[in-house]
Every structure is written in structure tokens, then in C-alpha cells.
Enzyme design. Structure first.
Site, PDB file in Angstrom:
ATOM      1  N   TYR A   1      30.442  -1.737  97.031  1.00  0.00           N
ATOM      2  CA  TYR A   1      29.794  -2.936  97.542  1.00  0.00           C
ATOM      3  C   TYR A   1      30.006  -3.129  99.045  1.00  0.00           C
ATOM      4  CZ  TYR A   1      28.755  -4.843  92.898  1.00  0.00           C
ATOM      5  OH  TYR A   1      28.245  -5.064  91.644  1.00  0.00           O
TER       6      TYR A   1
ATOM      7  N   LYS B   1      38.545   5.315  87.329  1.00  0.00           N
ATOM      8  CA  LYS B   1      37.973   6.621  86.991  1.00  0.00           C
ATOM      9  C   LYS B   1      38.668   7.656  87.872  1.00  0.00           C
ATOM     10  CE  LYS B   1      35.113   9.256  84.769  1.00  0.00           C
ATOM     11  NZ  LYS B   1      35.259   9.527  83.331  1.00  0.00           N
TER      12      LYS B   1
HETATM   13  C1  IPM Z   1      27.660 -10.345  89.593  1.00  0.00           C
HETATM   14  C2  IPM Z   1      26.300  -9.934  90.023  1.00  0.00           C
HETATM   15  C3  IPM Z   1      26.344  -9.521  91.498  1.00  0.00           C
HETATM   16  C4  IPM Z   1      27.321  -8.391  91.628  1.00  0.00           C
HETATM   17  C5  IPM Z   1      24.981  -9.151  92.087  1.00  0.00           C
HETATM   18  C6  IPM Z   1      23.983 -10.262  91.941  1.00  0.00           C
HETATM   19  C7  IPM Z   1      25.094  -8.720  93.517  1.00  0.00           C
HETATM   20  O1  IPM Z   1      25.813  -8.920  89.224  1.00  0.00           O
HETATM   21  O2  IPM Z   1      28.222 -11.286  90.171  1.00  0.00           O
HETATM   22  O3  IPM Z   1      28.194  -9.754  88.644  1.00  0.00           O
HETATM   23  O4  IPM Z   1      26.983  -7.238  91.364  1.00  0.00           O
HETATM   24  O5  IPM Z   1      28.466  -8.657  91.998  1.00  0.00           O
END
Ligand code: IPM
Ligand code: MN
Length: 445
Positions: free
Chosen positions: A227, A279
Site C-alpha cells: 500500500y 508469507k
Molecule cells: C479496507 C478497504 C481499503 C483497503 C480500500 C478501500 C483501499 O478494502 O479498508 O479494507 O484496502 O485498505
């Protein structure tokens, strides 16, 4: 988080205006778990106070960034403790940023606030809020996604209450990154806390699993991993296109979330088993998780150290959910695993989460998305948003209020007052009313 200000709320309360259309693990995969999984085993709601005055932003945090974070986003705005107010009866006041967002966000947040106000009236505190319009409609109208000034204001509040973000009219992931990731990153909300608890056997898609079998908490790391945004797409659209997303783990980032999980596991005092899900057999960079888990674990001899690879963890979650107590895992795996978790607790209609940095402004949201096709139909299930509100109150130190909501939700489900959590099974506001009334009359307490 700062102490609540106890100054009285501004006079002339206005209701929350509907936001702008806002809107067993056994070891590795193969054998049965070495250890046998421990199986079987009132008052009318206060009117919404006037929106919080926007404090002058101390320091504008860095704008939500869609690329390159890793480098610690601007530190969350330091929060000056508010002066304690003389006069014992002054109510506790919390300032909440309300970001209803897209799709069903607005309706579920409205029901959540209805329940929160009911419990606040009973417990003697007030939720002062400021409603923000960010989301797809606002973006399409103004080209503004999440301004730095709004983030700076939120940094001065006590908590952020989010509905849902995402809309097919906007480029995939753009608003999610600007708003959800923007808040997570700006305020360094490194814990994504996701309780998974089944309240009624009939809601579980797994055969023969009872509420006592599904009761765990996932601690998902919330600021790093794939992320983080490091990478990109090169030579896009050509036969030589290359797409890269780096999985970033820092010692500090891994250690703090693992430590949080150990502390939680100890405090929760259920099985005192902490399962690391990774993993590391295929992604060797995740060895940093393995080592840190063992090193920090040495400080917690009372907590059993358990491990499962993510593929096996998915399997065990479905096969033997009773094995799990507290789980700690990197961001991406935590995202995926908790959707399975949501299903085994009854679906996305009930699964809630807290994006937390202990002691700082934190954000609470349902796990579900914006479900644009259900928007405005009053058919979404608001329980996940109500549960997110409960987590918010717990974070604010209102433990009794949290227990009251938990008891009410459990009660209406256990007794069959609410039999289905699926969208459309009830009206959204009907469930809000049922839970508000259960809270007001102390049901399940
Ligand atoms: C969550 C959601 C988010 C994430 C998305 C909307 C970016 O799926 O909070 O689980 O992946 O963190
Ligand atoms: Mn998710």
C-alpha cells in the site's frame, strides 16, 4: 488522544446535516494442527450539537499522497491537551469529524450517529461534529479530493468517523487513496483493528460453528506494505510495460504493530495466543516479521507465539476459526483475511474497523465499501457503521458506552430481533431504530 474537552457544546445545536451527497493455524499448510484447536469451547437521543469550530490548523499535514509515501507522512498534528474544566458536571465533549463519503456511506453513518447520540445521552457526554463533504460527488463537482486544510482540522479533533469511499464515476482507487489512505498516512494510523465475532450461529456460513468458535481480533498493519505506493507503471500500454509495487516493511513499523498485538492479546486474556500471519517462505523480506515477532515476544512470556502462512491462515479461518485469538499481519494480507473474517461473523453488514494510533486522532469505519447500487435506498445494513462507532467510543475512553452498544447489538441478534444482516433484509433506519432503542433501554446489559 487528547482528553475530551469538557466545555459545554456550542449552543444552538443543529442536527447533523446529511453530509453532502457525500456520500489453526496450525503450522504450515499440510497437517492437522499439532495442538488440537480448542474447539467448542432511553432517553431520547441527544440532538446533534453544532459542528465543531474549525480550529486554526496548527500545521498543515502533507497532503494525501498518491505516490511515494514510505517516508513518514507528515507527523500527525500534535494535539494540545484541552484544559480541564472546573465544575464537576460539565459534560465530556468529543469533537468528531464525520466523513460519510460515497454510496451507502451517508445512510449508515446517519444510523451510527443516531445510536451514538443515544448512548452519549445516557452516559453523559456529547459528540460535537463537523461534517465533511469529501467523496465522489464533491470531487466531480469541484476537483477537490481531500484538501490539506481539512486534514489539518481533523488532526485537531478527537476522532474521525467514516462511512465509505469509492465510486465508479471516478478512476479506480483514486478517492480511496486520497481519502482513506490519506487519513491513514497523514495521522500515521498504524493499527487497523478488526474484531471478528459471531453473535448468532445462523449468521455463519460455516457448518456447525457457534458464536464461541468465532471470536478473534485481527491486528492489520496499516501504513506500509504494498500500500505504501512505491513503484509504478513504466512503458504503459506498450509490449514492454513493467508494473511494480514494492512491499515495504520498516523495523519500526513492524515492531510497533507487533507490540500493540502482544499487548492486546495479554489484555484481552482469552487464549493468550498471538498468531503471526505472513508469507515469509516465499517473500523473504517478510523475515523481518518473523524475527521481530520472536524478539518482541520474548517480552511477553505469557503470550503463546503462533504462526501461519497467509494461504494456510485462510484455510484455517474457514476450517477451525476457534483456533484464533489475536492475529497480527502485514497490511495486504490483513485486508484479505478480514474479508473472510467478515463473512464468518455474518457478513460485511456487521464487520467494523478502527484505524488507530494510540493516543492520537484515529479513524473508525465499517469494513464494507460504498455499494453504490444501494445508495439512497435505505436498504444497507448500518450495524457495521454502528460497531465502528462503538470502537470509536472505546478509543475515546468511553468504555461503558462501548459495552452498552455491544450489548445492544448482541442482544438484538441473539434474540432474533434482527435475523439477517443482508442488505435489503430490513430498512437501514429500521435497524438503526431497533439498536437505538435497545441501547436506550439497556438491553443485553
Ligand atoms: C479496507 C478497504 C481499503 C483497503 C480500500 C478501500 C483501499 O478494502 O479498508 O479494507 O484496502 O485498505
Ligand atoms: Mn478491504
Amino acid at each position: 488522544m487528547a482528553k475530551p474537552s469538557s466545555k459545554a457544546p456550542a449552543k444552538d445545536p443543529t442536527p447533523v446535516k446529511a453530509a453532502a451527497p457525500v456520500k489453526a493455524p496450525a503450522p504450515a499448510k499440510a497437517p492437522a494442527p499439532a495442538k488440537a484447536p480448542a474447539s467448542a469451547k432511553a432517553p431520547a437521543p441527544a440532538k446533534a450539537p453544532a459542528p465543531a469550530k474549525a480550529p486554526a490548523p496548527a500545521k498543515a499535514p502533507a497532503p494525501a499522497n498518491s505516490g511515494v509515501p514510505v517516508k513518514a507522512a507528515a507527523p500527525a498534528v500534535a494535539r494540545a491537551p484541552r484544559a480541564a474544566v472546573k465544575g464537576a458536571k460539565a459534560p465530556r465533549v468529543y469533537r468528531i469529524a464525520v466523513l460519510a463519503g460515497d454510496g451507502i456511506g451517508e445512510e449508515v453513518v446517519r444510523e451510527g450517529l443516531k445510536v451514538l447520540d443515544a448512548v452519549a445521552a445516557i452516559e453523559g457526554f456529547l459528540l460535537e461534529r463537523k461534517v465533511y463533504p469529501y467523496g465522489a460527488d464533491h470531487y466531480l463537482a469541484t476537483k477537490e479530493a481531500m484538501p490539506a486544510s481539512a486534514l489539518a482540522e481533523m488532526g485537531e479533533m478527537d476522532a474521525i468517523y467514516l462511512g465509505a469511499i469509492g465510486d465508479p464515476r471516478v478512476e479506480t482507487g483514486f478517492l480511496e487513496r486520497q481519502i482513506i489512505w490519506g487519513v491513514r498516512q497523514t495521522f500515521d494510523l498504524f493499527v487497523n483493528l478488526r474484531p471478528i465475532r459471531l453473535y448468532h450461529e445462523a449468521l455463519c456460513p460455516l457448518k456447525d460453528k457457534k458464536p464461541s468458535d468465532v471470536d478473534m481480533i485481527v491486528v492489520r498493519e496499516n501504513t506500509e506494505d504494498a500500500y505504501a505506493g512505491l513503484g509504478g507503471i513504466h512503458r504503459k500500454g506498450t509490449p514492454h510495460e513493467v508494473a511494480i509495487a514494492e512491499m515495504i516493511y520498516t523495523r519500526q513499523g513492524v515492531e510497533r504493530v507487533i507490540r500493540y498485538a502482544y499487548e492486546l492479546c495479554k489484555k484481552r486474556n482469552k487464549m493468550r495466543r498471538l498468531t503471526l500471519v505472513d508469507k515469509a517462505n516465499a517473500i523473504r523480506a517478510q523475515d523481518i516479521w518473523t524475527r521481530t515477532f520472536a524478539e518482541v515476544g520474548a517480552e511477553y512470556p505469557e503470550v503463546e507465539q503462533d504462526h501461519a502462512y497467509i494461504d494456510a491462515a485462510c484455510m484455517w479461518m474457514v476450517k477451525s476459526p476457534e483456533w484464533f485469538d489475536v492475529v497480527v499481519t502485514p497490511n495486504l494480507f490483513g485486508d484479505i483475511l478480514t474479508d473472510i473474517g467478515a463473512m464468518i461473523q455474518g457478513g460485511l453488514g456487521i464487520a467494523a474497523s478502527g484505524n488507530i494510533h494510540p493516543g492520537r486522532v484515529s479513524m473508525f469505519e465499517p469494513i464494507h465499501g460504498s455499494a453504490p447500487k444501494y445508495r439512497g435506498q435505505n436498504s444497507a445494513n448500518p450495524i457495521a457503521a454502528i460497531e465502528a462507532g462503538r470502537m470509536m467510543l472505546e478509543h475515546l475512553g468511553e468504555a461503558k458506552a462501548g459495552r452498552r452498544i455491544e450489548a445492544a447489538v448482541r442482544h438484538v441478534i441473539e434474540t432474533g430481533r434482527v435475523r439477517s444482516l443482508k442488505a435489503g433484509a430490513y430498512k437501514c433506519d429500521e435497524i438503526g431504530d431497533i439498536i437505538r432503542d435497545a441501547v436506550a433501554t439497556g438491553q443485553g446489559m
